[in-house]
Design an enzyme around this catalytic site. Sequence first.
Site, PDB file in Angstrom:
ATOM      1  N   ASP A  71       0.863  -1.180   0.000  1.00 44.01           N
ATOM      2  CA  ASP A  71       0.000   0.000   0.000  1.00 44.01           C
ATOM      3  C   ASP A  71       0.903   1.235   0.000  1.00 44.01           C
ATOM      4  O   ASP A  71       2.056   1.179   0.444  1.00 44.01           O
ATOM      5  CB  ASP A  71      -0.893  -0.033   1.235  1.00 44.01           C
ATOM      6  CG  ASP A  71      -1.635   1.265   1.452  1.00 44.01           C
ATOM      7  OD1 ASP A  71      -2.352   1.709   0.543  1.00 44.01           O
ATOM      8  OD2 ASP A  71      -1.466   1.857   2.543  1.00 44.01           O
ATOM      9  N   ASP A  73      -0.217   5.048   0.729  1.00 41.90           N
ATOM     10  CA  ASP A  73      -0.480   6.117   1.695  1.00 41.90           C
ATOM     11  C   ASP A  73      -0.280   5.650   3.137  1.00 41.90           C
ATOM     12  O   ASP A  73      -0.938   4.721   3.602  1.00 41.90           O
ATOM     13  CB  ASP A  73      -1.910   6.637   1.520  1.00 41.90           C
ATOM     14  CG  ASP A  73      -2.132   7.269   0.163  1.00 41.90           C
ATOM     15  OD1 ASP A  73      -1.137   7.542  -0.531  1.00 41.90           O
ATOM     16  OD2 ASP A  73      -3.298   7.484  -0.208  1.00 41.90           O
TER      17      ASP A  73
END
Length: 318
Positions: A71, A73
């Site tokens: 991922d 963010d």
Amino acid sequence: MAAPGWLTPRRRSATARSVLAGEAAAEAARKTSAQLEREREEAAAAAAAEAEPAEPEFPVVGDTEAAAFFDLDNTVMQGAAIFHFGRGLYKRKFFQRRELARFAWAQVWFRLAGVEDPEHMQEARDSALSIVKGHRVSELMSIGEEIYDEYMADRIWPGTRALAQAHLDAGQKVWLVTAAPVETATIIARRLGLTGALGTVAESVDGVYTGKLVGELLHGPAKAEAVRALAAAEGLDLARCAAYSDSHNDIPMLSLVGHPYAVNPDTKLRRHARDRDWRLRDYRTGRKAAKVGIPAAAGVGALAGGTAAALALHRRRR
């Protein structure tokens, strides 16, 4: 004068009984030696069973059927890529102060809550699509390179980058998986030396953005579907793959792989990971209680910082 006979040692030849005694002693020595060896082995095995099992080497060098999915963010980068991208576009006068305030508030919320809020993500998506509509893909890619240097390069978590590099050094592919535009994600992946990126795909015709998405945001279950599709196309064994995320929204993606990691986890993901004995990594410093799970700069400071950033950009524009 000769010594008395009882003081002189007698030389005796081996008799059948002495030979038997010597052979019996030798045989007993061998048996007791074997018994002692067995006892030592059993003691060592018992000690090993009681000791903590050694964590196997991971990632496994040369396992090309494995890959890693990260991922973006708050896992690889502090904050949300789309908001940093929005700041860069505002600086280049792509939109007005009102839109900047929406981007700034969404970023402040992200830092305060430490989680991805669907409503704010939807708002960010609509804003971004309206802003890029009518612009060429090549133009946004070029600007994206500049924005990475301005707002993103210094926000990469060194610890997470080291995790990604370990997979690369093991000969495995490493992919970003993010709701950010695939063009932005690809720029970040290239700058970090990763294999590539899975991101939200915006529709374009003849190289010009239409203001629509292909499908929906790559978020939550959509990420899991993207990883599943890529694994099938690349011939990967998901049971041997790893995935890394900070958000409970990515539990579907993390649950797909054999090696899930919670990195800088929010409260819900931390609880979920502990219940399932997933590995945790936290690279934040000065973090508040686990139930908060946000960077040290959060709270009133984050709100003030976000507001100050927006005002500073506005003053520069004037």
